[in-house]
Design a protein around this motif. Structure first.
Motif, PDB file in Angstrom:
ATOM      1  N   LYS A  40       0.837  -1.290  -0.097  1.00 25.57           N
ATOM      2  CA  LYS A  40       0.166   0.484   0.221  1.00 25.57           C
ATOM      3  C   LYS A  40       1.170   1.265   0.066  1.00 25.57           C
ATOM      4  O   LYS A  40       0.849   2.158  -0.853  1.00 25.57           O
ATOM      5  N   SER A  41       1.673   1.185   0.511  1.00 25.56           N
ATOM      6  CA  SER A  41       2.398   2.760   1.229  1.00 25.56           C
ATOM      7  C   SER A  41       3.131   2.088  -0.722  1.00 25.56           C
ATOM      8  O   SER A  41       3.433   3.879  -1.387  1.00 25.56           O
ATOM      9  N   THR A  42       4.083   1.804  -0.796  1.00 25.90           N
ATOM     10  CA  THR A  42       4.658   1.766  -2.051  1.00 25.90           C
ATOM     11  C   THR A  42       3.748   1.728  -3.182  1.00 25.90           C
ATOM     12  O   THR A  42       4.562   2.753  -3.801  1.00 25.90           O
ATOM     13  N   PHE A 160      -2.346   9.938   1.151  1.00 26.56           N
ATOM     14  CA  PHE A 160      -2.684  10.116   3.081  1.00 26.56           C
ATOM     15  C   PHE A 160      -1.929   8.293   3.332  1.00 26.56           C
ATOM     16  O   PHE A 160      -2.318   7.567   2.437  1.00 26.56           O
ATOM     17  N   ASP A 161      -0.979   8.407   3.989  1.00 27.33           N
ATOM     18  CA  ASP A 161      -0.520   7.040   4.110  1.00 27.33           C
ATOM     19  C   ASP A 161      -0.630   6.614   5.891  1.00 27.33           C
ATOM     20  O   ASP A 161       0.239   6.974   6.529  1.00 27.33           O
ATOM     21  N   GLU A 162      -1.509   6.523   6.299  1.00 30.71           N
ATOM     22  CA  GLU A 162      -2.328   6.037   7.595  1.00 30.71           C
ATOM     23  C   GLU A 162      -1.958   6.946   8.082  1.00 30.71           C
ATOM     24  O   GLU A 162      -0.800   6.702   9.549  1.00 30.71           O
ATOM     25  N   PRO A 163      -2.194   7.447   8.195  1.00 32.32           N
ATOM     26  CA  PRO A 163      -2.106   9.101   9.100  1.00 32.32           C
ATOM     27  C   PRO A 163      -2.497   9.456  10.568  1.00 32.32           C
ATOM     28  O   PRO A 163      -2.275   9.533  11.195  1.00 32.32           O
TER      29      PRO A 163
HETATM   30 MG    MG Z   1       2.117   0.725   5.073  1.00 30.62          MG
END
Ligand code: MG
Ligand code: ADP
Length: 242
Positions: A40-42, A160-163
């Motif tokens: 997901k982050s990638t 947004f990455d797991e804010p």
């Molecule tokens: Mg991640």
């Protein structure tokens, strides 16, 4: 606004993204969820050109990231990004955090940048904290500053990455409230989050990733309403978090 087409990416021999294809239309809110390590982050970093990819292409507002002539710093300036760990500059005041990139990257004058920054600070409910340093704020307040800082750049899309993942539980809602408000104002958003209440409330679509693949990409109502129709991995995931 974002078009991801057949994107594959490797870290050395390890394939982290496999043939990912999806899109985010203007004004749409898309939530990306999935197990830890699923990519997901990638994927979201690829959209912001913070990570290169080896196959496929991503277009942001019509600009191809794979095209050799694309000015990546210029493109990045138009994509707002909010991370799990707020990444504010600790040695700068809140106001300086809000104005630095406006001045250095967009070339705005200090007065204009300050006016814009303070207006956004007010919008996230923190007008009284302009002169503080990040360390003097709670995690929830720091994350709201980080959102205001991203918005100050007039982004065409917000990532947004797991804010809220690093926040104490009582601070999660103050950040989600700001995100809900943004969504309702029509901001185009791609949000990695496991806050399924947020997803149900404002997401138009939910993407579920597993081991580098987008294995579900469907309307929010279908994702939550027709769980039996979801793939095995998504059902297992939902069973754990719902
Ligand atoms: Mg991640
Ligand atoms: P998620 O955000 O879904 O938890 P990530 O995108 O952070 O997943 O990571 C996906 C996979 O890629 C994981 O297996 C992770 O260990 C690996 N990975 C992430 N960043 C790197 C890196 N810089 N180098 C090598 N492997 C990485």
């Amino acid at each position: 606004m974002i078009s991801i087409r057949n994107v594959s990416k490797w870290y050395g021999d390890f394939q982290v993204l496999t043939d990912c294809t999806t899109e985010v239309r203007k004004g749409e809110v898309v939530v990306v969820c999935g197990p830890s390590g699923s990519g997901k982050s990638t994927l979201i970093k690829c959209v912001n050109a913070l990570e290169p990819f080896q196959q496929g292409d991503i277009e942001v507002d019509g600009t191809s990231l794979a095209a050799p002539k694309t000015d990546l710093p210029k493109l990045r300036a138009r994509v707002g990004m909010v991370f799990q760990h707020f990444e504010l500059f600790p040695h700068l005041t809140v106001t300086e955090n809000l104005t630095l990139a406006q001045i250095k990257v967009l070339g705005r004058g200090k007065a204009e940048a300050t006016e814009k920054g303070l207006a956004l600070l007010d919008r996230v409910g923190l007008a009284a904290h302009a002169h503080k340093h990040p360390g003097q704020l709670s995690g929830g307040q720091q994350q709201r500053v980080a959102i205001a800082r991203a918005l100050a750049m007039d982004p065409v899309v917000m990532l947004f990455d797991e804010p809220t993942s690093a926040l104490d539980p009582e601070m999660v809602n103050e950040v989600l409230d700001v995100m809900v408000q943004l969504a309702q104002e029509g901001m185009t958003m791609m949000c990695v989050t496991h806050e399924m209440g947020f997803a149900r409330k404002v997401a138009d679509r939910v993407i579920f990733m597993d081991r580098g693949n987008i294995v579900e990409d469907c309307a929010t109502e279908a994702f939550f309403g027709d769980i039996a129709a979801r793939c095995e991995r998504a059902r297992q995931f939902l069973a754990k978090i719902l």
